[in-house]
Enzyme design. Sequence first.
Site, PDB file in Angstrom:
ATOM      1  N   GLU A   7       0.820  -1.211   0.000  1.00 35.22           N
ATOM      2  CA  GLU A   7       0.000   0.000   0.000  1.00 35.22           C
ATOM      3  C   GLU A   7       0.853   1.260   0.000  1.00 35.22           C
ATOM      4  O   GLU A   7       0.464   2.272  -0.552  1.00 35.22           O
ATOM      5  CB  GLU A   7      -0.939   0.008   1.205  1.00 35.22           C
ATOM      6  CG  GLU A   7      -1.787   1.264   1.282  1.00 35.22           C
ATOM      7  CD  GLU A   7      -3.058   1.086   2.099  1.00 35.22           C
ATOM      8  OE1 GLU A   7      -3.540   2.092   2.627  1.00 35.22           O
ATOM      9  OE2 GLU A   7      -3.555  -0.040   2.209  1.00 35.22           O
ATOM     10  N   LYS A   8       2.014   1.179   0.631  1.00 38.07           N
ATOM     11  CA  LYS A   8       2.880   2.358   0.694  1.00 38.07           C
ATOM     12  C   LYS A   8       4.337   1.905   0.789  1.00 38.07           C
ATOM     13  O   LYS A   8       4.614   0.732   1.092  1.00 38.07           O
ATOM     14  CB  LYS A   8       2.495   3.239   1.882  1.00 38.07           C
ATOM     15  CG  LYS A   8       2.466   2.521   3.218  1.00 38.07           C
ATOM     16  CD  LYS A   8       2.112   3.482   4.331  1.00 38.07           C
ATOM     17  CE  LYS A   8       0.660   3.874   4.313  1.00 38.07           C
ATOM     18  NZ  LYS A   8      -0.227   2.777   4.764  1.00 38.07           N
ATOM     19  N   ASP A 103      -3.088  -2.649   2.929  1.00 42.46           N
ATOM     20  CA  ASP A 103      -3.394  -2.718   4.361  1.00 42.46           C
ATOM     21  C   ASP A 103      -4.595  -3.636   4.597  1.00 42.46           C
ATOM     22  O   ASP A 103      -5.467  -3.773   3.732  1.00 42.46           O
ATOM     23  CB  ASP A 103      -3.689  -1.321   4.909  1.00 42.46           C
ATOM     24  CG  ASP A 103      -2.412  -0.533   5.183  1.00 42.46           C
ATOM     25  OD1 ASP A 103      -1.326  -1.103   5.034  1.00 42.46           O
ATOM     26  OD2 ASP A 103      -2.517   0.655   5.540  1.00 42.46           O
ATOM     27  N   ASP A 105      -7.626  -3.783   5.491  1.00 38.50           N
ATOM     28  CA  ASP A 105      -8.949  -3.219   5.724  1.00 38.50           C
ATOM     29  C   ASP A 105      -9.646  -3.027   4.382  1.00 38.50           C
ATOM     30  O   ASP A 105      -9.102  -3.345   3.328  1.00 38.50           O
ATOM     31  CB  ASP A 105      -8.861  -1.894   6.504  1.00 38.50           C
ATOM     32  CG  ASP A 105      -8.001  -0.844   5.817  1.00 38.50           C
ATOM     33  OD1 ASP A 105      -7.768  -0.958   4.597  1.00 38.50           O
ATOM     34  OD2 ASP A 105      -7.554   0.090   6.501  1.00 38.50           O
ATOM     35  N   TYR A 328      -0.526  -2.829  13.342  1.00 40.88           N
ATOM     36  CA  TYR A 328      -1.369  -2.006  12.465  1.00 40.88           C
ATOM     37  C   TYR A 328      -2.378  -1.198  13.284  1.00 40.88           C
ATOM     38  O   TYR A 328      -3.166  -1.768  14.042  1.00 40.88           O
ATOM     39  CB  TYR A 328      -2.103  -2.912  11.480  1.00 40.88           C
ATOM     40  CG  TYR A 328      -3.008  -2.199  10.519  1.00 40.88           C
ATOM     41  CD1 TYR A 328      -2.473  -1.389   9.526  1.00 40.88           C
ATOM     42  CD2 TYR A 328      -4.386  -2.339  10.597  1.00 40.88           C
ATOM     43  CE1 TYR A 328      -3.304  -0.729   8.629  1.00 40.88           C
ATOM     44  CE2 TYR A 328      -5.218  -1.682   9.705  1.00 40.88           C
ATOM     45  CZ  TYR A 328      -4.670  -0.880   8.728  1.00 40.88           C
ATOM     46  OH  TYR A 328      -5.495  -0.222   7.850  1.00 40.88           O
ATOM     47  N   ARG A 330      -4.972   1.010  12.412  1.00 38.49           N
ATOM     48  CA  ARG A 330      -6.335   1.361  11.989  1.00 38.49           C
ATOM     49  C   ARG A 330      -7.292   0.189  12.206  1.00 38.49           C
ATOM     50  O   ARG A 330      -8.097  -0.140  11.340  1.00 38.49           O
ATOM     51  CB  ARG A 330      -6.334   1.793  10.522  1.00 38.49           C
ATOM     52  CG  ARG A 330      -5.495   3.039  10.263  1.00 38.49           C
ATOM     53  CD  ARG A 330      -5.319   3.297   8.773  1.00 38.49           C
ATOM     54  NE  ARG A 330      -4.420   4.412   8.539  1.00 38.49           N
ATOM     55  CZ  ARG A 330      -4.808   5.662   8.307  1.00 38.49           C
ATOM     56  NH1 ARG A 330      -6.109   5.940   8.274  1.00 38.49           N
ATOM     57  NH2 ARG A 330      -3.934   6.625   8.098  1.00 38.49           N
TER      58      ARG A 330
END
Length: 672
Positions: A7-8, A103, A105, A328, A330
Site C-alpha cells: 500500500e505504501k 493494508d 482493511d 497495524y 487502523r
Amino acid sequence: MILYIAEKPSLGRAIADVLAKPLRKHEGYIEAANGDCVSWCVGHLLEQATPDAYDPQYKSWRAEHLPIVPQQWQLLPKKGSRTQLAVLKKLIKQADQIVHAGDPDREGQLLVDEVLSYLGTSSNKQSAAQRLLISDLNPQAVSRALGQMRSNREFVPLSTSALARSRADWLYGMNLSRAYTLQGRKVGYQGVLSVGRVQTPLLGLVVRRDEEIAAFQPKPFYEVWAQLQCDDGASFRARWQPSDACRPWMDEDGRVLAKGLAENVIQRITGQTATVSALESKPKRQAPPLPYSLSALQIDCNKRFGMSAQEVLDTAQALYERHKLLTYPRSDSRHLPQAQFTDAAEIIAVISKGAAELLQGCEPPDAKRKSKAWDDSKVDAHHAIIPTRKVANLAGLSQRERQVYLQVARQYLAQFYPHYQYLETQVQLQIAGGLFIAKSKQEQQLGWKQLFRQETSHDEEEALAGSLPPLKTGQQLQCVNGELLEKVTQPPKHFTDATLLAAMTGISRFVSDPQIRKVLKETDGLGTEATRAGIIELLFKRGFLQRQGKSILATAAGIGLIHSLPDVATTPDMTAQWESSLEAISRREMKYQAFMQPLLQQLTELVSQAQNSLPTALSGIKNQPRSFRRTGRKTTSNMSNRADKHNKAKANSGQRARRQARPKPGETKPDV
C-alpha cells in the site's frame, strides 16, 4: 518473478527486508536477489473522475444537471501518481505471480485491486493473485505473514464493499453539495456547502448538542443524608431514598425538587433511632480492559493527554511505520488471534526492558495467564493494537509517541494480571419510616488495576470505599442529624474528541427508530476506524466546527447548514444503514446492485427536495469554510517535535501541492 504490491513504501521496504539478499533499489521498486520484486502504491493512486470528465458541461454548477449519475464509472490517476503507475504496469506485465499487500482493511483491499484492474492485468493473473495480510512491520511478523498468504479472490466482497462505498459517497456528496451550494447562493451565502453522508450527520450531532445546552434551564434539586453513629462511636453516612409518595415533587430522573420536602425529612430523622433492615455483601470481580482498537485508543488518549483523534492516529501510524513498535493501528478489533498467544512471553519481556516504568511497584505479569482478549471469532482481517517484539527506545521518541506507546503497552500487560476483586456492601436502614442506603467498596485484590494506580476514580462512591463499620441486620443506631445538600441540574457537556468518537462508535444511542437502533448495535457505528479522525478534522477545515479548549462547537455556518438540510441528511440513521449494508456486501450477504439501486432513488428525491427549498438559515452568514482542501484517505498532521516534522515533510513532499491546493468549485471532491 513474484511481484509484491504494497500500500505504501514503508510496507514495501518491510517486505523486501525479508526477501533474498542482496537487494537492489530501483525507481519505484526493490528487486530481491532471486528476481522477485516489491513495489507499492502511495495511498490511492487512482481517484473517482470529476463530473466534467464524463461531460464537459458539468464543469459549471447548474441545477438542471442534477443528479449526475455516471453510466460507466471512470477512475483517473491522482496528481503525481503517473510515474508509479507506469512502474507498476511494467512489473505486472513481467510478473508470473502477483501478491496483493494492501493494508488489512476495506480501503486497503480496494486500493491495490483497482490498480490491477485499471492497468489491464490479465484475468488469469488476477485470479491467481495472493493476499498478504501484514499488521506488524517487524521482520519476524512479516516472514510469518508470508507463510500464511491466502487467495486474493477470498477478498473480492471486501473490495466490492469499498467500491460501493466510494461510488455512493461520490454520488451523494457531489450531487447534494452542488444542489445546496446553488441554493445557498440564492440567499447570499457564497461559500461551498459541503454535504457528506458521514460528515453531515456528525455535524448534526454537534449542532443539536450545542442547541440543547443553549436551551437548558438549570433547576435546583435536593439530597438528604443521615449522619449515623454506632454504640462504639463509629460513624458513617446514608442517603435518603424517596418513596413513591414523593413522586409529585420529583423529576423524571428521581431528583427531589421541593426543598420543603427535604427539610421536613431532616426534621423527622434528626435524633431518631435507625434500624439496619437489610445488609448484603457481594464479592465482585472486574476483568482487565481489552487491548485497544483505534477508537478506544483515541478516546483514552484524549481523556488522559488531551490529544485530538487525528493526532492519536498520526502518532500511532508513526509508531507502526517508522518505529515498528506497534502493530497495524487502523484496527476496529479489541481482540487477538489464539495463535498470537505464543508471542506473549517475548512481548512482555520487550516491554519490561524498554518500558520498565510501567511495572514499577507492580507484581510481575504472568505470561501463562490468558484473558478473554484471545478470541479468533472476534478477529477478522486485523487484530487489536499491541506492542511488537521490538524493544522501545523511549528516549528516541517524541512526547506524544512515548505517551501513545506506553498507553498501548500497559493495556497489553493488563491481560496477564488477575481480575480486580473487591467486596461491595450495601446496607439499608429505616429511620422514622424512611429508607436510607449506604454503600462501601473494599478492595481485596488489585490485580490488573495495580498498573493503573494513577488513574483511580474519585467519584463519591469511591471516596466511601471501606467507610462502613461492621454491621448486622436488626442493629440499632443513632441518627445524629440530617444534612441537606442543595444541587443544581447540569446541562449536557459540549462534545470533545473523546466523546465525539464515542458517539460515532455508539451511534445507536442517537437513533430514534427502535428497529434501526437494534441493527446499529451490531455495526461499527458512524464512519470507520480509519476515517473517523479525518472526518472530524475535515469539518474543522471547512469552517463548520471550532474548538474552545477541549470542547468542540459548531460555527454559525455549521449551524446554518444543518438547519437548511432535511433531517435524513443530518441524522445518523441513513449513513449507519449504509455501513450495515456495506458490511453485508463484504460478508457476501448483499449484492452491489441491491445497495446502489435504492440509493439512486433516494438521491433523486433528495436533490429534488433541495431544489424546491431555500436554505434561509444561511441568510446573512458571510463566513465561509476557510479551506476546501482535497485530502486523501489517510492524512497526517504535525507531529510534536522537529524530527517528526522533518520526517513528515520528507515523506509527503510529493503530495503536498495536491493536498493543499484549493480546487475550483467544479473540481471539488466529495467526502464522507
